[in-house]
Design a protein around this motif. Structure first.
Motif, mmCIF file in Angstrom:
data_model
loop_
_atom_site.group_PDB
_atom_site.id
_atom_site.type_symbol
_atom_site.label_atom_id
_atom_site.label_comp_id
_atom_site.label_asym_id
_atom_site.label_seq_id
_atom_site.Cartn_x
_atom_site.Cartn_y
_atom_site.Cartn_z
ATOM 1 N N CYS A 51 0.834 -1.206 0.000
ATOM 2 C CA CYS A 51 0.000 0.000 0.000
ATOM 3 C C CYS A 51 0.868 1.254 0.000
ATOM 4 N N MET A 52 1.882 1.283 0.834
ATOM 5 C CA MET A 52 2.777 2.444 0.901
ATOM 6 C C MET A 52 3.589 2.597 -0.381
ATOM 7 N N ARG A 53 3.966 1.497 -1.005
ATOM 8 C CA ARG A 53 4.684 1.587 -2.282
ATOM 9 C C ARG A 53 3.755 2.138 -3.366
ATOM 10 N N ARG A 54 2.483 1.706 -3.354
ATOM 11 C CA ARG A 54 1.517 2.247 -4.322
ATOM 12 C C ARG A 54 1.316 3.737 -4.105
ATOM 13 N N ALA A 55 1.487 4.192 -2.866
ATOM 14 C CA ALA A 55 1.371 5.617 -2.552
ATOM 15 C C ALA A 55 2.668 6.361 -2.856
ATOM 16 N N ALA A 56 3.595 5.681 -3.512
ATOM 17 C CA ALA A 56 4.863 6.258 -3.986
ATOM 18 C C ALA A 56 5.848 6.571 -2.865
ATOM 19 N N LEU A 57 5.705 5.959 -1.702
ATOM 20 C CA LEU A 57 6.705 6.153 -0.655
ATOM 21 C C LEU A 57 7.962 5.384 -1.020
ATOM 22 N N PRO A 58 9.118 6.020 -0.903
ATOM 23 C CA PRO A 58 10.360 5.301 -1.176
ATOM 24 C C PRO A 58 10.611 4.239 -0.097
ATOM 25 N N VAL A 59 11.327 3.218 -0.481
ATOM 26 C CA VAL A 59 11.608 2.112 0.429
ATOM 27 C C VAL A 59 12.256 2.611 1.721
ATOM 28 N N ASP A 60 13.194 3.545 1.618
ATOM 29 C CA ASP A 60 13.869 4.050 2.818
ATOM 30 C C ASP A 60 12.892 4.682 3.812
ATOM 31 N N ALA A 61 11.906 5.401 3.307
ATOM 32 C CA ALA A 61 10.913 6.023 4.197
ATOM 33 C C ALA A 61 10.061 4.951 4.873
ATOM 34 N N ILE A 62 9.725 3.898 4.145
ATOM 35 C CA ILE A 62 8.935 2.812 4.736
ATOM 36 C C ILE A 62 9.763 2.079 5.795
ATOM 37 N N ILE A 63 11.039 1.874 5.514
ATOM 38 C CA ILE A 63 11.926 1.235 6.498
ATOM 39 C C ILE A 63 11.973 2.071 7.776
ATOM 40 N N ASP A 64 12.137 3.394 7.637
ATOM 41 C CA ASP A 64 12.160 4.274 8.819
ATOM 42 C C ASP A 64 10.842 4.180 9.582
ATOM 43 N N TYR A 65 9.743 4.218 8.852
ATOM 44 C CA TYR A 65 8.416 4.146 9.465
ATOM 45 C C TYR A 65 8.279 2.854 10.281
ATOM 46 N N MET A 85 3.747 12.876 6.450
ATOM 47 C CA MET A 85 3.541 14.255 6.001
ATOM 48 C C MET A 85 4.652 14.706 5.056
ATOM 49 N N GLU A 86 5.886 14.356 5.391
ATOM 50 C CA GLU A 86 7.011 14.717 4.530
ATOM 51 C C GLU A 86 6.853 14.074 3.149
ATOM 52 N N GLN A 87 6.498 12.810 3.123
ATOM 53 C CA GLN A 87 6.321 12.116 1.842
ATOM 54 C C GLN A 87 5.128 12.671 1.073
ATOM 55 N N TYR A 88 4.078 13.047 1.791
ATOM 56 C CA TYR A 88 2.918 13.656 1.167
ATOM 57 C C TYR A 88 3.310 14.949 0.449
ATOM 58 N N GLU A 89 4.076 15.795 1.135
ATOM 59 C CA GLU A 89 4.495 17.073 0.553
ATOM 60 C C GLU A 89 5.409 16.859 -0.655
ATOM 61 N N LEU A 90 6.328 15.914 -0.552
ATOM 62 C CA LEU A 90 7.213 15.621 -1.684
ATOM 63 C C LEU A 90 6.404 15.141 -2.890
ATOM 64 N N LEU A 91 5.459 14.271 -2.639
ATOM 65 C CA LEU A 91 4.624 13.750 -3.721
ATOM 66 C C LEU A 91 3.737 14.844 -4.312
ATOM 67 N N ARG A 92 3.199 15.709 -3.446
ATOM 68 C CA ARG A 92 2.359 16.819 -3.924
ATOM 69 C C ARG A 92 3.152 17.752 -4.838
ATOM 70 N N LYS A 93 4.381 18.074 -4.428
ATOM 71 C CA LYS A 93 5.237 18.942 -5.252
ATOM 72 C C LYS A 93 5.587 18.270 -6.572
ATOM 73 N N ASP A 94 5.893 16.994 -6.511
ATOM 74 C CA ASP A 94 6.210 16.254 -7.733
ATOM 75 C C ASP A 94 5.004 16.217 -8.666
ATOM 76 N N LEU A 95 3.835 16.004 -8.104
ATOM 77 C CA LEU A 95 2.614 15.972 -8.904
ATOM 78 C C LEU A 95 2.371 17.322 -9.577
ATOM 79 N N GLU A 96 2.609 18.418 -8.856
ATOM 80 C CA GLU A 96 2.443 19.759 -9.425
ATOM 81 C C GLU A 96 3.422 19.972 -10.580
ATOM 82 N N GLU A 97 4.657 19.569 -10.404
ATOM 83 C CA GLU A 97 5.646 19.698 -11.483
ATOM 84 C C GLU A 97 5.248 18.863 -12.698
ATOM 85 N N ARG A 98 4.762 17.675 -12.450
ATOM 86 C CA ARG A 98 4.320 16.811 -13.556
ATOM 87 C C ARG A 98 3.095 17.399 -14.249
ATOM 88 N N ARG A 99 2.196 18.030 -13.466
ATOM 89 C CA ARG A 99 1.023 18.666 -14.061
ATOM 90 C C ARG A 99 1.453 19.793 -15.000
#
Length: 160
Positions: A51-65, A85-99
């Motif tokens: 589930c976390m990988r589908r949400a685009a969390l990097p493996v390192d962040a999941i390991i820390d979690y 929250m940190e991963q959410y913000e990174l993904l949101r910024k990436d999504l905006e750039e991709r948009r």
């Protein structure tokens, strides 16, 4: 449950499951007769990891979690939330750039479609040199803008 049964149930390969254990996504799996013996708890963790990988969390962040979860310290929930929250913000910024990139490509495709129609029409009455002189993909932006043949296309992030 054997590694093969877990692989079939989760859609992961046995190699992926071994790798998850090796890097710390899964706690060491107990072994029975030299073979891994997975419990329902591990299968649920695998589902969470997927589930976390589908949400685009990097493996390192999941390991820390997961490491923080296992430590079970008083501030565990706050620290795990901070990771999310940190991963959410990174993904949101990436999504905006991709948009923005997607919008630019759409502009370019629309321009290209219109330009092809213009060129097909101009081919009937213009010389090749006249056609190339007004093509902003082949000439610099200032020349293209000055020629009036087609407006220069700007990337949405670039200043005009």
């Amino acid at each position: 449950m054997t590694i093969r049964e877990v692989a079939e149930r989760t859609g992961l390969t046995p190699d992926t499951l071994r790798w998850y254990e090796k890097i710390g996504l899964l706690a060491p799996i107990r072994k029975a007769h030299g073979r891994r013996d997975y419990s329902e708890r591990e299968v649920r963790w695998i589902g969470y990891i997927k589930c976390m990988r589908r949400a685009a969390l990097p493996v390192d962040a999941i390991i820390d979690y997961i490491r923080i979860y296992r430590e079970n310290k008083p501030d565990s929930k706050a620290r795990r939330r901070a990771i999310l929250m940190e991963q959410y913000e990174l993904l949101r910024k990436d999504l905006e750039e991709r948009r923005k990139a997607l919008e630019y490509l759409r502009l370019k495709i629309d321009w290209f479609d219109g330009r092809v129609a213009d060129l097909e029409s101009a081919l009937k009455t213009s010389t090749p040199d006249e056609l190339l002189a007004g093509d902003p993909e082949l000439a610099d932006a200032a020349h293209a803008k000055a020629s009036g043949v087609a407006p220069a296309i700007h990337h949405p992030n670039e200043p005009r």
